[in-house]
Design an enzyme around this catalytic site. Structure first.
Site, PDB file in Angstrom:
ATOM      1  N   ASP A   1       0.850  -1.179   0.000  1.00 45.91           N
ATOM      2  CA  ASP A   1       0.000   0.000   0.000  1.00 45.91           C
ATOM      3  C   ASP A   1       0.902   1.251   0.000  1.00 45.91           C
ATOM      4  O   ASP A   1       2.060   1.168   0.448  1.00 45.91           O
ATOM      5  CB  ASP A   1      -0.854  -0.075   1.278  1.00 45.91           C
ATOM      6  CG  ASP A   1      -1.582   1.193   1.573  1.00 45.91           C
ATOM      7  OD1 ASP A   1      -2.415   1.588   0.756  1.00 45.91           O
ATOM      8  OD2 ASP A   1      -1.317   1.800   2.639  1.00 45.91           O
TER       9      ASP A   1
ATOM     10  N   ASP B   1      -0.142   5.210   0.735  1.00 43.28           N
ATOM     11  CA  ASP B   1      -0.321   6.240   1.772  1.00 43.28           C
ATOM     12  C   ASP B   1      -0.388   5.614   3.158  1.00 43.28           C
ATOM     13  O   ASP B   1      -1.206   4.728   3.399  1.00 43.28           O
ATOM     14  CB  ASP B   1      -1.611   7.027   1.499  1.00 43.28           C
ATOM     15  CG  ASP B   1      -1.492   7.899   0.281  1.00 43.28           C
ATOM     16  OD1 ASP B   1      -0.982   9.022   0.401  1.00 43.28           O
ATOM     17  OD2 ASP B   1      -1.890   7.438  -0.813  1.00 43.28           O
TER      18      ASP B   1
ATOM     19  N   ASP C   1      -2.201   0.149   5.929  1.00 43.11           N
ATOM     20  CA  ASP C   1      -2.464   0.856   7.192  1.00 43.11           C
ATOM     21  C   ASP C   1      -3.928   1.204   7.382  1.00 43.11           C
ATOM     22  O   ASP C   1      -4.278   1.852   8.359  1.00 43.11           O
ATOM     23  CB  ASP C   1      -1.680   2.172   7.225  1.00 43.11           C
ATOM     24  CG  ASP C   1      -2.272   3.189   6.260  1.00 43.11           C
ATOM     25  OD1 ASP C   1      -2.498   2.822   5.087  1.00 43.11           O
ATOM     26  OD2 ASP C   1      -2.557   4.319   6.686  1.00 43.11           O
TER      27      ASP C   1
HETATM   28  O1  LIG Z   1      -4.505   2.788  -0.542  1.00 46.49           O
HETATM   29  P1  LIG Z   1      -3.603   3.912  -0.159  1.00 46.49           P
HETATM   30  O2  LIG Z   1      -2.356   4.013  -0.997  1.00 46.49           O
HETATM   31  O3  LIG Z   1      -3.300   3.944   1.308  1.00 46.49           O
HETATM   32  O4  LIG Z   1      -4.440   5.240  -0.479  1.00 46.49           O
HETATM   33  C1  LIG Z   1      -5.581   5.529   0.343  1.00 46.49           C
HETATM   34  C2  LIG Z   1      -5.964   6.986   0.160  1.00 46.49           C
HETATM   35  O5  LIG Z   1      -4.784   7.744   0.466  1.00 46.49           O
HETATM   36  C3  LIG Z   1      -4.848   9.152   0.306  1.00 46.49           C
HETATM   37  O6  LIG Z   1      -5.497   9.703   1.434  1.00 46.49           O
HETATM   38  C4  LIG Z   1      -4.800   9.478   2.633  1.00 46.49           C
HETATM   39  O7  LIG Z   1      -3.504  10.080   2.547  1.00 46.49           O
HETATM   40  C5  LIG Z   1      -3.506  11.533   2.482  1.00 46.49           C
HETATM   41  C6  LIG Z   1      -2.068  11.986   2.301  1.00 46.49           C
HETATM   42  O8  LIG Z   1      -1.253  11.492   3.326  1.00 46.49           O
HETATM   43  C7  LIG Z   1      -4.145  12.075   3.758  1.00 46.49           C
HETATM   44  O9  LIG Z   1      -4.149  13.495   3.727  1.00 46.49           O
HETATM   45  C8  LIG Z   1      -5.563  11.525   3.882  1.00 46.49           C
HETATM   46  O10 LIG Z   1      -6.133  11.914   5.121  1.00 46.49           O
HETATM   47  C9  LIG Z   1      -5.563   9.991   3.819  1.00 46.49           C
HETATM   48  O11 LIG Z   1      -6.896   9.477   3.789  1.00 46.49           O
HETATM   49  C10 LIG Z   1      -5.459   9.559  -1.001  1.00 46.49           C
HETATM   50  O12 LIG Z   1      -5.709  10.932  -1.000  1.00 46.49           O
HETATM   51  C11 LIG Z   1      -6.674   8.763  -1.387  1.00 46.49           C
HETATM   52  O13 LIG Z   1      -7.015   9.026  -2.751  1.00 46.49           O
HETATM   53  C12 LIG Z   1      -6.344   7.267  -1.281  1.00 46.49           C
HETATM   54  O14 LIG Z   1      -7.446   6.463  -1.672  1.00 46.49           O
END
Ligand SMILES: O=P(O)(O)OC[C@H]1O[C@H](O[C@H]2O[C@H](CO)[C@@H](O)[C@H](O)[C@H]2O)[C@H](O)[C@@H](O)[C@@H]1O
Length: 264
Positions: free
Chosen positions: A28, A30, A213
């Site tokens: 993953d 983020d 996460d």
């Molecule tokens: O599947 P992932 O790679 O973990 O992506 C999940 C979502 O991540 C992002 O949002 C998250 O990260 C942001 C930056 O750190 C944070 O600001 C936010 O609060 C988190 O939810 C991304 O913006 C989404 O499009 C993804 O689906």
């Protein structure tokens, strides 16, 4: 397949994987490979991350996929010099690395109505505009409302997204994540991507390891557990207690160090 190698119990960072070249990696982005940021557009890979992923990918003969809620296009911008195998939009998109092109089965196309989706997107964007601290994220075939900077707007965001889903209609679904609600194609999840890739070379016949996460990573953990692999929840120990993951590592930084311990 040989029996799964032993690991330390939940809550401890696992020791380096035995025979790391025999595993398949599902990672993953983020909150796992990337530190979380205040805004979705404020993330940046730690120096050396791309190079480390390239070494890992080579070590496992290409059996590495980034499995993310981001669109593939966003991941390519994040790593402009590389073309990793990327499953984007929580499994609705799959773009193989150049060496695997033609070997991996793409997910079935979505069944949603494009005009209805655009109407839903407009509604969410317009309704979020007057809410201080709420951010709209356009991801192509999906969109999200973020409330990390305004946690008090959580219920308002949930209501807007429920309305947007009603407009978008069949073929779409909502996903809750960390301070975010997303609307995107239904029918796929990260677990399905793991099962799909594990059916083809170079993933087939390897032990899968998945790291994530967030709530949307739980499907990936369950898939990997069923295949006898290792699932790693990145985050505090309390999060691991509520997770299907078999072990945990506290922060993205510690997770990257764990990978670096295997790749050098
Ligand atoms: O599947 P992932 O790679 O973990 O992506 C999940 C979502 O991540 C992002 O949002 C998250 O990260 C942001 C930056 O750190 C944070 O600001 C936010 O609060 C988190 O939810 C991304 O913006 C989404 O499009 C993804 O689906």
């Amino acid at each position: 397949m040989a029996p799964r190698p032993p690991f330390r119990g939940a809550g401890d960072a696992p020791p380096p994987l035995p025979a790391p070249a025999t595993w398949a990696f599902f990672l993953d982005l983020d909150g796992t490979l990337l530190d979380l940021a205040a805004r979705p557009d404020a993330v940046s890979p730690e120096g050396g991350l791309a190079g480390m992923l390239v070494r890992l990918e080579r070590m496992v003969s290409g059996a590495l996929a980034l499995v993310t809620g981001r669109a593939v296009e966003f991941v390519d911008e994040l790593f402009p010099e590389q073309r990793f195998t990327v499953a984007g939009l929580h499994g609705a998109e799959l773009r193989p690395s150049p060496s695997l092109a033609g070997h991996l089965l793409p997910p079935p196309p979505g069944t949603g109505d494009a005009a209805a989706f655009r109407a839903a997107q407009d509604l969410a964007r317009d309704r979020a505009l007057p809410l201080p601290g709420v951010l709209f994220e356009d991801k192509g075939r999906a969109f999200a409302l973020h409330y990390r900077q305004a946690p008090e707007q959580r219920d308002a965001v949930a209501r807007i997204m429920a309305e947007a889903l009603a407009l978008a209609g069949t073929g779409h679904r909502l996903r809750d994540g960390k301070c975010v609600v997303e609307l995107g194609p239904a029918g796929q999840d990260k677990g399905m991507i793991v099962r799909n890739l594990m059916g083809s070379a170079p993933f087939q016949g390897r032990y899968p390891v998945a790291a994530g996460d967030d709530l949307t990573d739980e499907a990936m953990f369950r898939a990997v557990n069923a295949l006898g692999g290792l699932s790693v929840r990145v985050g505090p120990e309390e999060a691991l207690a509520r997770s299907a993951a078999s072990t945990g590592i506290e922060t993205p930084g510690a997770f990257r160090s764990w990978l670096r311990g295997m790749t050098g």
